[in-house]
Design an enzyme around this catalytic site. Sequence first.
Site, PDB file in Angstrom:
ATOM      1  N   GLU A 144       0.894  -1.159   0.119  1.00  0.00           N
ATOM      2  CA  GLU A 144      -0.078  -0.087   0.059  1.00  0.00           C
ATOM      3  C   GLU A 144       0.745   1.213  -0.103  1.00  0.00           C
ATOM      4  OE1 GLU A 144      -3.982  -1.645   2.455  1.00  0.00           O
ATOM      5  OE2 GLU A 144      -2.707  -0.409   3.120  1.00  0.00           O
ATOM      6  N   HIS A 177     -10.056   0.313   0.226  1.00  0.00           N
ATOM      7  CA  HIS A 177     -10.542  -0.502   1.210  1.00  0.00           C
ATOM      8  C   HIS A 177     -11.901  -1.108   1.099  1.00  0.00           C
ATOM      9  CE1 HIS A 177      -6.655   1.017   2.818  1.00  0.00           C
ATOM     10  NE2 HIS A 177      -6.579  -0.046   3.624  1.00  0.00           N
TER      11      HIS A 177
END
Length: 247
Positions: A144, A177
């Site tokens: 990420e 997410h």
Amino acid sequence: MKKHFGYILIAYIVMQLSSIVGVPLLYKIGTDVMGEPAEQVKQLVPGYWLVISFTLTLIVVWSILRKSETSTRLERSAPLNAGSSIGWAIAGIFIAFFAQSIAIQIEYALGIKMGSENTQMIIGIIEKVPVSMLVAAVIGPILEEIVFRKIIFGVLYEKMHFFFAALISSVIFALAHFEPEHVILYSAMGFTFAFLYVRTKRILVPIFAHVAMNTSVVLIQSIYKDDIQKITKEAEQIQGFIGGLFS
């Protein structure tokens, strides 16, 4: 966008979508080839595929980065010295938790349900496949930070002010997410990691802070799962009671 950055983004997107094919394939291997009980395989497959897909993607991303020669303005800048960078990496953990707590309070004030379904799902997977904790705590945060800070934020930062580059990349990070109701929460963390990256010019600093934060959350959620669920339910009841008084 730099060519090798595009390859990394493609690899990350493919990883996110790979479960569509990977999970059924792994299930078939477990039941047909290995002859394991179907129900048992069904419970374990998501965890093992999580480990396989994230690990392979990290290897691919690392290989691409090693062969790449181009970089963003941030990477061309002189990094902060090692001692100060370590200090910021440690401080970054506390800054991230502080930003998260502020975001939670804002969401609470807006009437957004407390708790993260994404986090609970991951904890559930870890309980069935403990090795998947490495993905949630280490491999996931590394990927990420490379994708959302090094690439997306880094490219945007070359073209606009820090605030807007951090805001845009953090919102993208939040939406990735798949919990749009918690966009404030994830954006606050993304903004913090972008700040650490700019402050130190070292991607390892937000990576360290992100890994430490995720590791802490995973351990706390795993160890005190029942207590956290109880506190969350009580907080939601209080929130509902207060909302009823002013409705």
